[in-house]
Design an enzyme around this catalytic site. Structure first.
Site, PDB file in Angstrom:
ATOM      1  N   GLU A  35       0.822  -1.211   0.000  1.00 52.39           N
ATOM      2  CA  GLU A  35       0.000   0.000   0.000  1.00 52.39           C
ATOM      3  C   GLU A  35       0.852   1.255   0.000  1.00 52.39           C
ATOM      4  O   GLU A  35       0.528   2.235  -0.693  1.00 52.39           O
ATOM      5  CB  GLU A  35      -0.936   0.006   1.213  1.00 52.39           C
ATOM      6  CG  GLU A  35      -1.827   1.224   1.289  1.00 52.39           C
ATOM      7  CD  GLU A  35      -2.655   1.291   2.561  1.00 52.39           C
ATOM      8  OE1 GLU A  35      -3.386   2.290   2.736  1.00 52.39           O
ATOM      9  OE2 GLU A  35      -2.562   0.360   3.388  1.00 52.39           O
ATOM     10  N   HIS A  43      -5.034   6.373   0.498  1.00 49.87           N
ATOM     11  CA  HIS A  43      -4.808   5.026   1.018  1.00 49.87           C
ATOM     12  C   HIS A  43      -5.409   3.992   0.072  1.00 49.87           C
ATOM     13  O   HIS A  43      -6.046   4.326  -0.933  1.00 49.87           O
ATOM     14  CB  HIS A  43      -5.480   4.872   2.391  1.00 49.87           C
ATOM     15  CG  HIS A  43      -4.804   5.611   3.495  1.00 49.87           C
ATOM     16  ND1 HIS A  43      -4.049   4.977   4.462  1.00 49.87           N
ATOM     17  CD2 HIS A  43      -4.771   6.936   3.801  1.00 49.87           C
ATOM     18  CE1 HIS A  43      -3.569   5.880   5.301  1.00 49.87           C
ATOM     19  NE2 HIS A  43      -4.005   7.068   4.930  1.00 49.87           N
ATOM     20  N   GLU A  67      -9.907   5.714   0.592  1.00 52.15           N
ATOM     21  CA  GLU A  67      -9.496   4.329   0.402  1.00 52.15           C
ATOM     22  C   GLU A  67      -9.814   4.018  -1.060  1.00 52.15           C
ATOM     23  O   GLU A  67     -10.958   3.810  -1.439  1.00 52.15           O
ATOM     24  CB  GLU A  67     -10.258   3.388   1.331  1.00 52.15           C
ATOM     25  CG  GLU A  67      -9.987   3.605   2.818  1.00 52.15           C
ATOM     26  CD  GLU A  67      -8.660   3.006   3.283  1.00 52.15           C
ATOM     27  OE1 GLU A  67      -7.876   2.532   2.419  1.00 52.15           O
ATOM     28  OE2 GLU A  67      -8.421   3.003   4.504  1.00 52.15           O
TER      29      GLU A  67
END
Length: 265
Positions: free
Chosen positions: A99, A154, A230
């Site tokens: 990530e 993210h 996200e």
């Protein structure tokens, strides 16, 4: 020993501020326009609304976090009277694409797009091989910059079968005026931009691509309009392929950058 990173990396202007010190940037590091001389008869160019704005981009996690568990495990304020770990290592695809690498790559692409539009950009970390900064310091960087928008980038790591899609988090219930209205509008603008680019809202958390949260310190401690994206679920095989590809990362970056431009004006 816990290391903090009280810096903001300013890009698109002529100095980089690290730990409160102004360091000249070599001419090749940024593109600048020659300032008019005192004898110039040319009128000054108007400053666009966007050029007056500072945007803080927060690439989640950091590449060195995994090798410094004591530092990233140190407790910091969460903004609601509790504490939480300084940071985490983030997640990864099943194939091992991390990530932190995804967030850094997308953030750099968004940064470059915003600079091209005349927007000043501050990054919460200068590279992908360091440790931290802690989540409370990430919020402080946005506050010190008096940012028109703070966007944390993210990707998720949900393990539920079929879980996929993006969602945008904001602090709720709000703790200050910036969180009460502007942060919600920022989250909605980012959601609309991602959906408009053909990206799918989350099938497993939140509603319609939005996810109000009370547990994210970077959102709770912000005094500026702030949202956390996200971008997708790295554990979903189909979405992992998109997140891992340069084409996919550019798609996310284009949507995020366009949404930020819309929000700041």
């Amino acid at each position: 020993m816990r290391r903090l990173f009280p810096f903001g990396l300013i890009v698109g202007v002529t100095t980089i501020v690290l730990a409160g010190c102004a360091t000249p940037v070599p001419p090749a590091a940024v593109e600048t326009s020659a300032a008019p001389t005192q004898t110039s008869t040319q009128p000054a160019l108007p400053v666009t609304l966007a050029a007056k704005r500072v945007v803080v981009l927060d690439p989640g996690h950091n590449g060195g976090n995994g090798s410094h568990p004591a530092e990233i495990g140190a407790l910091v304020p969460d903004g609601r009277g509790r504490t939480k770990p300084c940071n985490t290592t983030g997640t990864a695809t099943d194939a091992g694409y991390p990530e932190h690498a995804f967030t850094w790559d997308v953030t750099v692409r968004v940064r470059d797009a915003l600079i091209a539009r005349g927007i000043e950009v501050v990054l919460t970390r200068p590279s992908d091989d360091g440790v931290g900064p802690c989540v409370d310091e990430r919020a402080a960087i946005g506050n010190r910059a008096a940012a028109a928008a703070v966007v944390s980038i993210h990707a998720d790591g949900a393990t539920s079968p079929g879980a996929h899609g993006f969602h945008v988090a904001y602090s709720s219930p709000p703790l200050n005026p910036a969180q009460e209205g502007p942060s919600v509008r920022l989250a909605q603008t980012l959601r609309d931009g991602l959906a408009g680019a053909g990206l799918v809202p989350s099938t497993y958390v939140g509603a319609d691509g939005l996810n109000p949260r009370a547990d994210l310190a970077g959102l709770n401690l912000s005094q500026q309009p702030t949202a956390l994206i996200e971008c997708g679920n790295m554990r979903d095989p189909g979405e992992a392929e998109t997140l891992s590809s340069a084409t996919g990362r550019q798609r996310y970056a284009d949507a995020i950058a366009a949404s930020i431009v819309t929000f700041v004006g």
